[in-house]
Design an enzyme around this catalytic site. Sequence first.
Site, PDB file in Angstrom:
ATOM      1  N   ARG A  43     -23.513  -8.942 -45.999  1.00 54.15           N
ATOM      2  CA  ARG A  43     -22.391  -8.397 -45.232  1.00 54.15           C
ATOM      3  C   ARG A  43     -22.885  -7.168 -44.504  1.00 54.15           C
ATOM      4  O   ARG A  43     -23.651  -6.381 -45.046  1.00 54.15           O
ATOM      5  CB  ARG A  43     -21.201  -8.067 -46.146  1.00 54.15           C
ATOM      6  CG  ARG A  43     -20.530  -9.321 -46.722  1.00 54.15           C
ATOM      7  CD  ARG A  43     -19.495  -8.997 -47.790  1.00 54.15           C
ATOM      8  NE  ARG A  43     -18.459  -8.150 -47.260  1.00 54.15           N
ATOM      9  CZ  ARG A  43     -17.784  -7.254 -47.994  1.00 54.15           C
ATOM     10  NH1 ARG A  43     -18.081  -7.088 -49.272  1.00 54.15           N
ATOM     11  NH2 ARG A  43     -16.841  -6.534 -47.446  1.00 54.15           N
TER      12      ARG A  43
ATOM     13  N   SER B 102       0.855  -1.186   0.000  1.00 56.10           N
ATOM     14  CA  SER B 102       0.000   0.000   0.000  1.00 56.10           C
ATOM     15  C   SER B 102       0.886   1.228   0.000  1.00 56.10           C
ATOM     16  O   SER B 102       1.973   1.233   0.584  1.00 56.10           O
ATOM     17  CB  SER B 102      -0.905  -0.002   1.238  1.00 56.10           C
ATOM     18  OG  SER B 102      -1.482   1.271   1.445  1.00 56.10           O
TER      19      SER B 102
END
Length: 451
Positions: A316, A277
């Site tokens: 497509r 930390s």
Amino acid sequence: MSQLYASLFYQPQVTEIFSDRALVMYMVEAETALAKAQAEVGVIPQSAATVIQQVAQNVLDKIDFDALAVAAGLAGNIAIPFVKQLTAIVKAQDPEAARFVHWGATSQDILDTACILQCRDALAQIETLLQQCYQTTLMQTEIYRHQVMIGRTWLQQALPITFGHKLARWASGFKRDLDRLETIKSRVFTAQLGGAVGSLASLQQHGSAVVAAYSKCLGLSQPSCTWHGERDRLVELASTVALIMGSLGKMARDWSLMMQTEIGEVSEPTAKGRGGSSTMPHKRNPVAAAAILAAANRVPVLMSSLYQSMVQEHERSLGSWHAEWLAIPEIFQLTAGSLARTLDVLKGMEVDVDRMKNNLECTSGLIMAEAVMMALAPKMGRLQAHHVVEAACQTAIENQVHLMSVISELDEVKQHFTLDQIQQFFSSDSYLGNIQDQIDTVLQEATGEIQ
């Protein structure tokens, strides 16, 4: 993703497979296979195919990636400017051969095939990591198969299990993941070649023969028909990878909860600078779990975009196909990175067996209430036994005493059982059910003894 975060979330080999340079390499492979296949069938001259293959050997060093990136934004996909550059490079060596680059194909043919090739190579990396996780988990299952710990449901202490059983469940999941990967390969690793609308009309009567030769050149399955608008193969592949990611998230959730200070049953491996930390020197955070859980949150969102993209227009699509370019690489990279983090934890996980033993006793015997009830049930019926033990639990909680001391004083219990028998009810080792049988089955599956 920013390179500052890549080491936290990704895995180098899979990241490289989905890099810009690698994508172009796979597109070159598709174009080369196309020329070779067409020459075999007689659609283009063999001399042209030979030149295209020769140019392909070092073409990456001649591609202008900056120009490619700019042109892709204008063209709508990378294949169009890529083909222009490739054609120009071939033309510089042989103008006649340049006429046959990308003959009869459409952009999506090359991009879809390149994507399949990327996924195939990335999946091989994932499969290797998955197999390593599986084997490591099996080894840890053997080591801890008899180590009793508390099983938890709804985040509450429930009944005793063994740590080996938890690991065996993880191993069983890895086995199912490996089995799934094996079953989908021939179905999803399929070449794409259809031309403008999937008819390959530009190749006239040679279309089917070219597709067969093209697929063979690439080592991919031959499609029965074009799949430009049908995206189930890629979605199935990504879904299978996403399932792996979800399982890894479950494991990371488990061990991160077991790392809580108040529980302290396992810890991620130690290393200088790991899990600290910026303000609290004592902290040892589950950093691998954090990265895996972040990925497990992200991948379902990416999968959602793929499922939505299956709804495409006609032959497509507009936009739906394009969304895959963003989602698929990220799903593979996050999963590969999470597998690497998981493997690291599985290999170096620190197990505190004393805390596991202590945590079994933190409820002062309440976790054995079901064992006592099931022992009493044949004597007085299950419902009555439940009432008796439930009342005893309440008394133990109110008086802050061990449940065994309350149970051993009940007349309806003493008339059926001796003190030694009552004490045995509170032995966590004696109430593990068929856990060892389950562990044996998981281990036997790994050796092929169970099919």
